[in-house]
Design a protein around this motif. Structure first.
Motif, PDB file in Angstrom:
ATOM      1  N   LEU A 197       0.876  -1.177  -0.074  1.00  0.00           N
ATOM      2  CA  LEU A 197      -0.101   0.098   0.115  1.00  0.00           C
ATOM      3  C   LEU A 197       0.903   1.186   0.022  1.00  0.00           C
ATOM      4  O   LEU A 197       0.645   2.274  -0.645  1.00  0.00           O
ATOM      5  CB  LEU A 197      -1.002  -0.089   1.140  1.00  0.00           C
ATOM      6  N   ASP A 198       1.933   1.282   0.906  1.00  0.00           N
ATOM      7  CA  ASP A 198       2.817   2.211   0.934  1.00  0.00           C
ATOM      8  C   ASP A 198       3.407   2.633  -0.557  1.00  0.00           C
ATOM      9  O   ASP A 198       3.841   3.829  -1.043  1.00  0.00           O
ATOM     10  CB  ASP A 198       3.999   2.120   2.055  1.00  0.00           C
ATOM     11  N   MET A 199       3.681   1.594  -1.206  1.00  0.00           N
ATOM     12  CA  MET A 199       4.370   1.554  -2.426  1.00  0.00           C
ATOM     13  C   MET A 199       3.557   2.219  -3.579  1.00  0.00           C
ATOM     14  O   MET A 199       3.885   3.193  -4.361  1.00  0.00           O
ATOM     15  CB  MET A 199       4.826   0.259  -3.103  1.00  0.00           C
ATOM     16  N   LEU A 200       2.271   1.863  -3.654  1.00  0.00           N
ATOM     17  CA  LEU A 200       1.341   2.455  -4.151  1.00  0.00           C
ATOM     18  C   LEU A 200       1.007   3.893  -4.125  1.00  0.00           C
ATOM     19  O   LEU A 200       0.921   4.839  -5.002  1.00  0.00           O
ATOM     20  CB  LEU A 200      -0.202   1.795  -4.056  1.00  0.00           C
ATOM     21  N   ARG A 201       0.923   4.332  -2.932  1.00  0.00           N
ATOM     22  CA  ARG A 201       0.936   5.699  -2.407  1.00  0.00           C
ATOM     23  C   ARG A 201       1.835   6.707  -3.038  1.00  0.00           C
ATOM     24  O   ARG A 201       1.898   7.595  -3.044  1.00  0.00           O
ATOM     25  CB  ARG A 201       0.856   5.960  -0.777  1.00  0.00           C
ATOM     26  N   LEU A 202       3.366   5.935  -2.836  1.00  0.00           N
ATOM     27  CA  LEU A 202       4.481   6.431  -3.448  1.00  0.00           C
ATOM     28  C   LEU A 202       4.240   7.072  -4.844  1.00  0.00           C
ATOM     29  O   LEU A 202       4.534   8.068  -5.172  1.00  0.00           O
ATOM     30  CB  LEU A 202       5.914   5.726  -3.059  1.00  0.00           C
ATOM     31  N   PHE A 203       3.991   5.874  -5.648  1.00  0.00           N
ATOM     32  CA  PHE A 203       3.622   6.018  -6.956  1.00  0.00           C
ATOM     33  C   PHE A 203       2.532   7.238  -7.378  1.00  0.00           C
ATOM     34  O   PHE A 203       2.311   7.515  -8.570  1.00  0.00           O
ATOM     35  CB  PHE A 203       3.891   4.896  -7.780  1.00  0.00           C
ATOM     36  N   ALA A 204       1.513   7.094  -6.461  1.00  0.00           N
ATOM     37  CA  ALA A 204       0.575   8.109  -6.564  1.00  0.00           C
ATOM     38  C   ALA A 204       0.771   9.247  -6.385  1.00  0.00           C
ATOM     39  O   ALA A 204       0.377  10.504  -7.233  1.00  0.00           O
ATOM     40  CB  ALA A 204      -0.625   7.303  -5.986  1.00  0.00           C
ATOM     41  N   HIS A 205       1.410   9.752  -5.485  1.00  0.00           N
ATOM     42  CA  HIS A 205       1.803  10.950  -4.759  1.00  0.00           C
ATOM     43  C   HIS A 205       3.027  11.458  -4.722  1.00  0.00           C
ATOM     44  O   HIS A 205       3.297  12.747  -4.661  1.00  0.00           O
ATOM     45  CB  HIS A 205       0.808  11.314  -3.606  1.00  0.00           C
ATOM     46  N   GLY A 206       3.948  10.647  -4.764  1.00  0.00           N
ATOM     47  CA  GLY A 206       5.297  10.890  -4.485  1.00  0.00           C
ATOM     48  C   GLY A 206       6.466  11.305  -5.492  1.00  0.00           C
ATOM     49  O   GLY A 206       5.934  11.240  -6.613  1.00  0.00           O
ATOM     50  N   THR A 207       7.324  11.466  -4.860  1.00  0.00           N
ATOM     51  CA  THR A 207       8.789  11.913  -5.861  1.00  0.00           C
ATOM     52  C   THR A 207       9.951  11.030  -5.759  1.00  0.00           C
ATOM     53  O   THR A 207       9.926  10.309  -4.844  1.00  0.00           O
ATOM     54  CB  THR A 207       9.044  13.242  -6.138  1.00  0.00           C
ATOM     55  N   TRP A 208      10.949  11.075  -6.521  1.00  0.00           N
ATOM     56  CA  TRP A 208      12.088  10.539  -6.434  1.00  0.00           C
ATOM     57  C   TRP A 208      12.790  10.802  -5.000  1.00  0.00           C
ATOM     58  O   TRP A 208      13.391  10.048  -4.493  1.00  0.00           O
ATOM     59  CB  TRP A 208      13.183  10.467  -7.424  1.00  0.00           C
ATOM     60  N   SER A 209      12.460  12.190  -4.669  1.00  0.00           N
ATOM     61  CA  SER A 209      13.295  12.535  -3.517  1.00  0.00           C
ATOM     62  C   SER A 209      12.502  11.985  -2.348  1.00  0.00           C
ATOM     63  O   SER A 209      13.179  11.605  -1.203  1.00  0.00           O
ATOM     64  CB  SER A 209      13.224  14.152  -3.556  1.00  0.00           C
ATOM     65  N   ASP A 210      11.085  11.655  -2.462  1.00  0.00           N
ATOM     66  CA  ASP A 210      10.464  11.052  -1.308  1.00  0.00           C
ATOM     67  C   ASP A 210      10.873   9.381  -1.189  1.00  0.00           C
ATOM     68  O   ASP A 210      10.906   9.217  -0.070  1.00  0.00           O
ATOM     69  CB  ASP A 210       8.917  11.217  -1.822  1.00  0.00           C
ATOM     70  N   TYR A 211      11.154   8.942  -2.265  1.00  0.00           N
ATOM     71  CA  TYR A 211      11.625   7.578  -2.069  1.00  0.00           C
ATOM     72  C   TYR A 211      12.957   7.338  -1.483  1.00  0.00           C
ATOM     73  O   TYR A 211      13.043   6.705  -0.653  1.00  0.00           O
ATOM     74  CB  TYR A 211      11.549   6.825  -3.424  1.00  0.00           C
ATOM     75  N   LYS A 212      13.856   8.337  -1.818  1.00  0.00           N
ATOM     76  CA  LYS A 212      15.034   8.479  -1.116  1.00  0.00           C
ATOM     77  C   LYS A 212      15.045   8.614   0.514  1.00  0.00           C
ATOM     78  O   LYS A 212      15.976   7.901   1.252  1.00  0.00           O
ATOM     79  CB  LYS A 212      16.140   9.406  -1.800  1.00  0.00           C
ATOM     80  N   ARG A 213      13.885   9.408   0.870  1.00  0.00           N
ATOM     81  CA  ARG A 213      13.819   9.547   2.352  1.00  0.00           C
ATOM     82  C   ARG A 213      13.259   8.306   2.804  1.00  0.00           C
ATOM     83  O   ARG A 213      13.526   8.344   4.101  1.00  0.00           O
ATOM     84  CB  ARG A 213      12.824  10.787   2.418  1.00  0.00           C
ATOM     85  N   ILE A 214      12.470   7.652   2.310  1.00  0.00           N
ATOM     86  CA  ILE A 214      11.887   6.391   3.072  1.00  0.00           C
ATOM     87  C   ILE A 214      12.215   5.207   2.400  1.00  0.00           C
ATOM     88  O   ILE A 214      11.716   4.120   2.585  1.00  0.00           O
ATOM     89  CB  ILE A 214      10.209   6.577   3.026  1.00  0.00           C
ATOM     90  N   SER A 215      13.221   5.114   1.886  1.00  0.00           N
ATOM     91  CA  SER A 215      13.776   3.884   0.999  1.00  0.00           C
ATOM     92  C   SER A 215      13.981   2.673   1.831  1.00  0.00           C
ATOM     93  O   SER A 215      13.861   1.610   1.560  1.00  0.00           O
ATOM     94  CB  SER A 215      14.822   4.130   0.050  1.00  0.00           C
ATOM     95  N   GLY A 216      14.478   2.964   3.240  1.00  0.00           N
ATOM     96  CA  GLY A 216      14.686   2.016   4.229  1.00  0.00           C
ATOM     97  C   GLY A 216      13.282   1.288   4.440  1.00  0.00           C
ATOM     98  O   GLY A 216      13.448   0.111   5.028  1.00  0.00           O
ATOM     99  N   HIS A 217      12.266   1.741   4.302  1.00  0.00           N
ATOM    100  CA  HIS A 217      10.958   1.051   4.506  1.00  0.00           C
ATOM    101  C   HIS A 217      10.190   0.418   3.463  1.00  0.00           C
ATOM    102  O   HIS A 217       9.250  -0.133   3.625  1.00  0.00           O
ATOM    103  CB  HIS A 217      10.000   2.191   5.455  1.00  0.00           C
ATOM    104  N   LEU A 218      10.763   0.612   2.109  1.00  0.00           N
ATOM    105  CA  LEU A 218      10.308  -0.118   1.002  1.00  0.00           C
ATOM    106  C   LEU A 218      11.131  -1.015   0.385  1.00  0.00           C
ATOM    107  O   LEU A 218      12.264  -0.965   0.685  1.00  0.00           O
ATOM    108  CB  LEU A 218       9.821   1.192   0.086  1.00  0.00           C
TER     109      LEU A 218
END
Length: 259
Positions: free
Chosen positions: A63-84
């Motif tokens: 669910l978190d992965m889908l939310r990232l791709f729905a609303h997030g950016t590459w910078s957002d992924y780098k901040r939370i990459s440890g949880h995905l």
């Protein structure tokens, strides 16, 4: 088939697939959806009951992965990459494409320096290749690369999924736009009325001038007729004008010198 039609077909496909899956079985589906080269909208998949049910479970990462791709950016992924889960190259490409769309939402002129920072691109050539081959050719953006000013001028950008709370902001923006349009329309209508009234005044003034000109013409014509008749009367009176032959036949007096 344009990008909107492709999106609709793909969304329908993945929604149907997600509705038939539960728990960890959603993992491969989420990976496929977020890697697909023609899918850029995920909000419909997020609303599928079976997807929402993984919230708070060991499978909530999907669910978190889908939310990232729905609303997030590459910078957002780098901040939370440890949880995905670690992204595959296709997902990285997709998230960077979505990052460009997010930046284009608020700015129509994107500096190269900002884009290179947000996309982790090291040089201008790599950035321009990405914008041309992965964004413009994909149909998600249109624009002009300005090498002199070092910026990307956005002419069109596909919309992303609405973020939570963004709908209210959009409604307010549209309401403000509608109010501005109504005021502009009222102003235009008032200017049209003013132009119409000035046109009527101009016609009235023109008519008055034309009537005055006709009156002056008639007055001058009448005066000329009177003057002409006066001259006729003078020349027609007996003795009014000496006959030229009579004047020639009259003997001329000879002047004598003064002694």
């Amino acid at each position: 088939m344009d990008i909107e039609e492709k999106q609709a077909d793909l969304i329908d496909h993945f929604v149907k697939q997600a509705s038939a899956l539960q728990g960890s079985a959603l993992g491969p589906l989420v990976a496929e959806a977020t890697s697909h080269p023609s899918l850029f909208a995920f909000s419909e998949i997020l609303t599928v009951p079976s997807v929402l049910q993984v919230e708070g479970t060991t499978n909530s990462v999907y669910l978190d992965m889908l939310r990232l791709f729905a609303h997030g950016t590459w910078s957002d992924y780098k901040r939370i990459s440890g949880h995905l889960p670690q992204l595959v190259p296709e997902q990285i490409l997709k998230l960077k494409q979505l990052t460009v769309l997010t930046l284009a939402e608020t700015n129509k002129v994107l500096p190269y320096d900002q884009l290179m920072k947000e996309l982790d691109v090291t040089n201008v050539r790599e950035l321009e290749d990405f914008l041309i081959n992965e964004c413009m050719y994909a149909g998600i953006v249109r624009g002009k690369l300005d090498q002199l000013r070092r910026c990307f001028e956005v002419q069109f950008a596909a919309g992303r999924d609405l973020r939570p709370g963004q709908l209210g902001s959009m409604i307010q923006t549209l309401s403000n736009w509608l109010a501005t349009s109504d005021n502009l329309l009222l102003s235009i209508q008032e200017k049209i009325k003013w132009a119409d009234s000035m046109g009527e005044l101009d016609k009235k003034h023109r008519k008055e001038v034309e009537d005055r000109v006709e009156e002056v013409k008639k007055s001058l014509s009448l005066k000329a007729d009177v003057d002409f008749r006066g001259h006729e009367e003078i020349y027609s009176e007996p003795g009014g004008v000496m006959d030229y032959e009579e004047d020639r036949s009259r003997p001329k007096r000879r002047r004598h010198p003064i002694p």
